[in-house]
Design an enzyme around this catalytic site. Structure first.
Site: not given
Length: 237
Positions: A50, A141, A175, A178
């Site tokens: 991306v 982040y 996830t 994480t």
């Protein structure tokens, strides 16, 4: 069309959309992971980085061709960083913003011509609870996700009334992303993290997918420009 469809929230969202009968284009840098999602959902796999504008443009063209257009876009691709401000070097800072913020921009921009042709089109970009209330570390982040949130508000203003654009702000979610920071076997740290939330638990990907499904649906036809916190009560946004 879903970026980051190979794991975590992107994968759970693909499963949720597939249950509703949606045609899916599954975009991910990890082609094998996206293929696994495709087995479950019937979507077509489009490998893409991306952060590469040329790759993104080609991927969107392929996705639109395979589905006969694009009427919904979920930007789920992202990376996590919990480095403190003092330990971040410029290269790391750029990488986090390139994937999380610039990647979202590039995909939205490439998708725009297709979305404009689709009545009731919608964009959902994944930010983070960190965009609403940062923690003691992870400034790169948090900054990237706060950027996603404000960028999406700008999209909502510029693209209305043709396209709705909303942000979802997950709390800590179980996830692979994480898990890379706090392994599942580190139960003490994971419980300490969960204790900061009113519901005393981490989110699961399906929690976030349900919110995304709503924001993308016709039931949310009057909803645009919001940042929906699905975070087990950490931010009370």
């Amino acid at each position: 069309m879903i970026t980051g469809a190979g794991s975590g929230i992107g994968r759970a969202s693909a499963q949720a959309f597939a249950r509703e009968g949606a045609k899916l284009a599954l975009l991910d840098q990890n082609e094998a992971a996206a293929e696994a999602t495709a087995v479950e959902t019937g979507g077509i796999v489009v490998p893409v980085d991306v952060t590469d504008a040329a790759e993104v443009e080609k991927a969107l063209e392929r996705a639109a061709e395979s589905m006969g257009g694009i009427d919904g876009l979920l930007n789920s691709a992202g990376i996590l960083s919990s480095k403190s401000f003092g330990s971040i070097d410029p290269e790391h800072w750029r990488k986090v913003l390139d994937v999380n913020l610039t990647g979202t921009f590039l995909v939205c921009q490439a998708a725009l011509p297709y979305l404009l042709k689709a009545p009731g089109a919608a964009i959902v970009n994944i930010a983070s609870g960190q965009a609403l209330l940062p923690s003691l570390t992870g400034s790169a982040y948090a900054a990237s996700k706060a950027g996603v949130m404000m960028f999406t508000k700008c999209l909502a203003m510029e693209l209305a009334p043709n396209i709705r654009a909303n942000t979802i702000c997950p709390g800590a979610t179980a996830t692979p992303m994480t898990d890379s920071e706090i392994p599942p076997e580190d139960t003490v740290r994971r419980q300490k993290l969960a204790d900061a939330y009113a519901m005393k638990r981490l989110c699961v990907p399906e929690d976030i997918a349900n919110g995304i499904l709503y924001l993308m649906s016709n039931e949310a036809s009057a909803v645009t420009g919001i940042a929906l916190a699905v975070d087990n009560g950490r931010t009370y946004h």
